[in-house]
Every structure is written in C-alpha cells, then in structure tokens.
Enzyme design. Structure first.
Site, PDB file in Angstrom:
ATOM      1  N   LEU A  83      92.317 -49.523 -30.547  1.00 47.54           N
ATOM      2  CA  LEU A  83      92.552 -50.933 -30.859  1.00 47.54           C
ATOM      3  C   LEU A  83      91.380 -51.788 -30.408  1.00 47.54           C
ATOM      4  O   LEU A  83      91.140 -52.865 -30.957  1.00 47.54           O
ATOM      5  CB  LEU A  83      93.849 -51.401 -30.189  1.00 47.54           C
ATOM      6  CG  LEU A  83      95.122 -50.680 -30.660  1.00 47.54           C
ATOM      7  CD1 LEU A  83      96.335 -51.173 -29.866  1.00 47.54           C
ATOM      8  CD2 LEU A  83      95.326 -50.899 -32.164  1.00 47.54           C
ATOM      9  N   GLU A  84      90.656 -51.323 -29.375  1.00 44.01           N
ATOM     10  CA  GLU A  84      89.455 -52.004 -28.902  1.00 44.01           C
ATOM     11  C   GLU A  84      88.377 -50.965 -28.647  1.00 44.01           C
ATOM     12  O   GLU A  84      88.668 -49.830 -28.266  1.00 44.01           O
ATOM     13  CB  GLU A  84      89.738 -52.782 -27.614  1.00 44.01           C
ATOM     14  CG  GLU A  84      90.737 -53.913 -27.775  1.00 44.01           C
ATOM     15  CD  GLU A  84      90.938 -54.669 -26.466  1.00 44.01           C
ATOM     16  OE1 GLU A  84      89.990 -54.717 -25.654  1.00 44.01           O
ATOM     17  OE2 GLU A  84      92.041 -55.182 -26.249  1.00 44.01           O
ATOM     18  N   PRO A 125      80.118  -3.227   3.897  1.00 43.07           N
ATOM     19  CA  PRO A 125      81.387  -2.685   4.388  1.00 43.07           C
ATOM     20  C   PRO A 125      82.630  -3.100   3.610  1.00 43.07           C
ATOM     21  O   PRO A 125      83.711  -2.601   3.885  1.00 43.07           O
ATOM     22  CB  PRO A 125      81.454  -3.219   5.818  1.00 43.07           C
ATOM     23  CG  PRO A 125      80.676  -4.492   5.779  1.00 43.07           C
ATOM     24  CD  PRO A 125      79.574  -4.277   4.780  1.00 43.07           C
ATOM     25  N   ASP A 174      80.861   4.943  -5.210  1.00 45.37           N
ATOM     26  CA  ASP A 174      81.705   5.726  -4.318  1.00 45.37           C
ATOM     27  C   ASP A 174      83.096   5.120  -4.190  1.00 45.37           C
ATOM     28  O   ASP A 174      83.331   3.957  -4.547  1.00 45.37           O
ATOM     29  CB  ASP A 174      81.070   5.821  -2.930  1.00 45.37           C
ATOM     30  CG  ASP A 174      80.003   6.904  -2.860  1.00 45.37           C
ATOM     31  OD1 ASP A 174      79.913   7.692  -3.809  1.00 45.37           O
ATOM     32  OD2 ASP A 174      79.263   6.946  -1.865  1.00 45.37           O
ATOM     33  N   LYS A 176      84.345  10.152  -3.086  1.00 48.18           N
ATOM     34  CA  LYS A 176      84.624  11.305  -2.224  1.00 48.18           C
ATOM     35  C   LYS A 176      85.524  10.853  -1.083  1.00 48.18           C
ATOM     36  O   LYS A 176      85.375   9.772  -0.546  1.00 48.18           O
ATOM     37  CB  LYS A 176      83.337  11.895  -1.646  1.00 48.18           C
ATOM     38  CG  LYS A 176      82.358  12.377  -2.697  1.00 48.18           C
ATOM     39  CD  LYS A 176      81.080  12.848  -2.057  1.00 48.18           C
ATOM     40  CE  LYS A 176      80.057  13.222  -3.113  1.00 48.18           C
ATOM     41  NZ  LYS A 176      79.607  12.040  -3.856  1.00 48.18           N
ATOM     42  N   ASP A 179      75.732   1.409   4.266  1.00 44.06           N
ATOM     43  CA  ASP A 179      74.302   1.649   4.066  1.00 44.06           C
ATOM     44  C   ASP A 179      74.111   3.103   3.651  1.00 44.06           C
ATOM     45  O   ASP A 179      74.666   4.017   4.266  1.00 44.06           O
ATOM     46  CB  ASP A 179      73.534   1.364   5.353  1.00 44.06           C
ATOM     47  CG  ASP A 179      72.046   1.583   5.179  1.00 44.06           C
ATOM     48  OD1 ASP A 179      71.357   0.613   4.802  1.00 44.06           O
ATOM     49  OD2 ASP A 179      71.575   2.718   5.395  1.00 44.06           O
ATOM     50  N   ILE A 188      73.035   5.800   6.298  1.00 42.03           N
ATOM     51  CA  ILE A 188      73.845   6.050   7.493  1.00 42.03           C
ATOM     52  C   ILE A 188      75.135   6.729   7.049  1.00 42.03           C
ATOM     53  O   ILE A 188      76.053   6.080   6.548  1.00 42.03           O
ATOM     54  CB  ILE A 188      74.128   4.751   8.271  1.00 42.03           C
ATOM     55  CG1 ILE A 188      72.811   4.109   8.730  1.00 42.03           C
ATOM     56  CG2 ILE A 188      75.034   5.025   9.470  1.00 42.03           C
ATOM     57  CD1 ILE A 188      72.972   2.834   9.515  1.00 42.03           C
ATOM     58  N   GLY A 240      87.856  -2.905   7.299  1.00 42.82           N
ATOM     59  CA  GLY A 240      87.098  -3.984   7.924  1.00 42.82           C
ATOM     60  C   GLY A 240      86.357  -4.872   6.953  1.00 42.82           C
ATOM     61  O   GLY A 240      85.873  -4.430   5.923  1.00 42.82           O
TER      62      GLY A 240
END
Length: 472
Positions: free
Chosen positions: A43-44, A224, A247, A269, A302, A305, A411
């Site tokens: 309308l406007e 982790p 893995d 595994k 890692d 490790i 963890g």
C-alpha cells in the site's frame, strides 16, 4: 540439518514480494542481484522502490495482497509489518506449493535466506536456521575479512579455463588435483590480486604440463576423539583425499569432515578382531597410490605412537611411493588433559612412560621392574583387557598397592568417563567400561579432583566407585 543449503537459479523467474518497507527492500535487492523478475505488492513504497520501478528494474502494485497475485509466481517473500497478513500469504503460497519466506517467521516459511558473503561467482552462505541470526551475521562478518575480494576474479578466470583443462587432462581425479595444486600455492591468486590477468592465464597453461599422475599417501593422526583437536594440516589433507583408509577409533564426527566424494574404507582393528589384516592394509595403500590417487591413512591419536605407522611407511618406501606424516595429538596427551591429570609434575613424577597392553605376540615381556619404579607416571594404551596382569606385575615388582589409577574411557568426547581408584583394585575398576580406555598410573592422578575441567555432556567426569561404573 534442519535445512538443506540449496543455491537456486532465479534469473528471469517471476517472484513476488509483499511489503514496501526497508526490510522488503533488502530482500528485493538480493532477488534483483540474482536476476529475478520482481513484482512488489504494497500500500506504501519506500522511495528507492519507486525509483527502481521508474527505471524498469521491477514492477510495483499499489494494492493489498490477494491470492490471485500468486498466479505464475515461482517464489514469494512476505515482508509486511502485519503478522496476520504474512500468515495469510504463507498459507496461500503453501497451498499452491510455492517457495515462500516469511521474514522473521522461519516456522511458517518453506525456505530461509542465509547471510551471504558475495565474491561472485563464488558465494558463501551462512545460516543458523533462524535460531541465532546474530551469530550467523557475526560469522559472515568474520568471513568477509578472511576472503579477499579477488576471489571472484579467481573463480571467473578458472571457469573460462575449465574446458582447456578438460581437453588436456582426461581423468577427473587428476583434473581436481591440478586445480588443488594451482589454487593451493597462492601464485595464481597473487597475480590476479595485482591485476596481472595475462600472467595468471600463462601460469595456468604452463601448470598443465606438470606431472600430476603420481599418487601419494599421507599418514594422518586424527587425535584422541574430539574433532576440534585435529590439526589444520590433517583437515586440509582429509579435504583433498581421493581415498581414506581409517581405523576403528576414528569417530564418525571426524569422518564427516572428509571430502564428500572420497572413498571411505574401514580397516579397523580391535584386540583379537582384525577387520582387515595389516598386510592387506599395506597393500591397499600401495595400490591406490599407484592408481594416481591421493590417499589418507587416518589413524586415531598419533600414527607413530602404537599406531603401526612405521610398519606401513616401510611398505611405501619399498614400493617407491611418496608419503608424508602428519602428527596427531596422542591419546596420552589428550585424555590426560581432558581428565585434569598432568602426566608430569615436579612434586609427583619426573618422568612418564608409554606402554601398550596389546603387544604383537603373547610372549613379549615388558620390563616390569622399571615400570614399577616410584616417582614416574605410567600410561598404558589398550590395557583394559590386560588389567589383571598389569595389576599383578606392578604389585609383585614393588609398586605400592595404594598407587592412584585413572581409567579414561572415550576420552575427549562427549561420552568421556573417568574412573579413579587404586592399583590394588585395578582389575575391578574397569569392569563396566567398554570402548577405548587409557590407563594412567601414578601419584599425578590425585590432582584430577582439583584440575578436572571437562564436563562431558552425558556422564559425570569422575567416579571413584566401581559399582557406579557398572550402573553407567
């Protein structure tokens, strides 16, 4: 996901916007940028809309909304300041199966408009699904500062060169590698930033003659469990991979970050349960690389490790396959940190030793005399099923029965659970635990009560009663 991000082509498509105020103007601006055929009903009208109508950029209808206005429309935006009118528009549009957005009312909209970073033809869209629009805006503002303006030119010139690349490089994965290498070294972007378009095109041409047929392998540590602990390089390689061999300990949240088109192959595994034999894993790494593929060998923690990374790399060296190694946060570091247990402390432990409870052959013996020495921290990976032997050997070699012990289960994840007790009760402590569990033995465990900071979503951070563990 509550919404699937979709980029839709609006060029010359008839779109209706109901509302003539400032909010409507912002939506209309986006539609016009996308080339839509826009009709505005109100309308406007904001003066800027009247000017655009005079310039034939859009059409205006000075009237109240009626359902007849939806005829032959493809998309509708309701942007009035009247809730009842907006709801009427949404109901009518849904009945005609039209795409409709009601500004500020995602619950009755069939689509929402995201925050946009425009580097056309490169466009980035950010959305919170209407739940936190300010957060989405802040992220957009951050991306605006990170993405340089010349990215649009980079995308445009690449589009012009795509046909040439297809002519020269026939294999799709090799074409992708060509573009990754070209975009990754920054030289092309630097030339375009300086306005040196001809030199940029010359660089693209000379890069076509480089050898990109040789595949390679990246041995990547996934950390982790918490995806936010991935390294930047790990994430980059996961996004570039053709094949990912992963893995069992790599979580689904981390796998979700791999390039969507990559082949994911589980070579998981567990003790006594080898889904894929190690020799077959080694063979697959060589085979995929020889096919010219970028291979990521993704391992929890890692790779160097207790991850058999060295064994796999020896196979690659013998086969003459190029490789790189990306370290990950090992479980000892990640799990101890999230449990509030420093592995060394001047008052309690001057050394730390990592051992694995899952040895290559049953006859292998650890130096239990050394492991039982005081003033050190002993961290045992995959030791849960060997709890009885670990307890017996350490006690028989002189470690005190009251030595503190922590079992960190799953963890760094939202399911993390920490059980604390004494060496004399080690076998019982792990009775109710399943899944990856790290064992920490030493006086530093006593600091967990004071230093534990990570409250997981699903379980309490610490439990000192084996009975509670069994109930969990």
């Amino acid at each position: 996901m509550d919404y699937l991000p979709i980029f839709t082509k609006l060029e010359n498509r008839p779109c209706l916007v109901v509302g003539g105020g400032s909010i409507a103007c912002r939506k209309i601006h986006l539609l016009l940028k996308a080339g839509a055929d826009v009709t505005v009903c109100a309308l406007e009208f904001n003066p800027s809309l009247l000017k655009q109508a005079a310039n034939k950029e859009l059409k205006i209808l000075e009237q109240a909304f009626t359902e007849e206005l939806l005829e032959n429309k493809w998309l509708v935006i309701a942007a009035t300041n009247k809730k009842q009118v907006n709801e009427h528009i949404a109901t009518a549009a849904h009945a005609k199966q039209l795409l409709v957005n009601v500004v500020g009312q995602a619950d009755i909209s069939s689509f929402i408009l995201p925050s946009i970073v425009d580097r056309s033809p490169l466009v980035v869209a950010i959305s919170s699904g209407g739940k936190a629009p300010v957060l989405a805006r802040l992220i957009r503002e951050r991306l605006e500062t990170l993405l340089p303006m010349h990215l649009g030119r980079l995308a445009a010139i690449s589009a012009q060169f795509r046909h040439r690349v297809k002519e020269v490089i026939k294999v799709a994965p090799l074409r992708r590698r060509y573009w990754e290498k070209l975009f990754g070294n920054g030289m092309l972007a630097n030339l375009l930033q300086k306005g040196q378009t001809e030199k940029a095109i010359a660089l693209m041409e000379t890069s076509l003659s480089e050898d990109i047929t040789q595949g390679d392998v990246a041995l990547v540590g996934a950390g982790p469990g918490d995806p936010s602990l991935l390294t930047l390089k790990a994430l980059q390689l996961m996004q570039q991979a053709d094949v990912v061999l992963y893995d069992r300990l790599v979580s689904s949240d981390i796998l979700d970050l791999v390039r969507r088109d990559a082949d994911l192959i589980s070579v998981g595994k567990a003790a006594g349960n080898h889904e894929v034999e190690q020799s077959r894993t080694n063979q697959m790494l060589v085979e995929f690389a020889r096919e010219g593929k970028k291979v990521v060998r993704l391992k929890g923690g890692d790779s160097f490790i207790f991850g058999r990374g060295g064994e796999e790399l020896e196979e690659l060296v013998e086969a003459g396959i190029a490789f790189q190694v990306v370290p990950g946060i090992t479980a000892a570091s990640g799990c101890s940190a999230y449990a509030g247990i420093p592995l060394t402390h001047r008052d309690f432990a001057q050394s730390v030793t990592f051992v694995t409870g899952h040895r290559k052959t049953d006859g292998e013996e650890l130096n239990w005399q050394a492991l039982a020495a005081p003033n050190q921290t002993l961290v045992v990976y995959m030791g849960l099923i060997q709890s009885q032997e670990i307890q017996t050997q350490l006690l028989s070699h002189g470690r005190a029965p009251e030595t503190p012990v922590a079992l960190v289960n799953k963890g760094t994840t939202s399911d993390q659970h920490v059980v604390i007790g004494q060496l004399s009760e080690l076998e019982q402590l792990g009775g109710g635990l399943q899944g990856p569990t790290l064992m920490i033995i030493g006086e530093v465990v006593n600091l967990a009560d004071k230093l534990a900071w990570y409250q997981s979503d699903n379980k309490p951070p610490l439990s000192r009663d084996p009975f509670l563990v069994n109930l969990a």
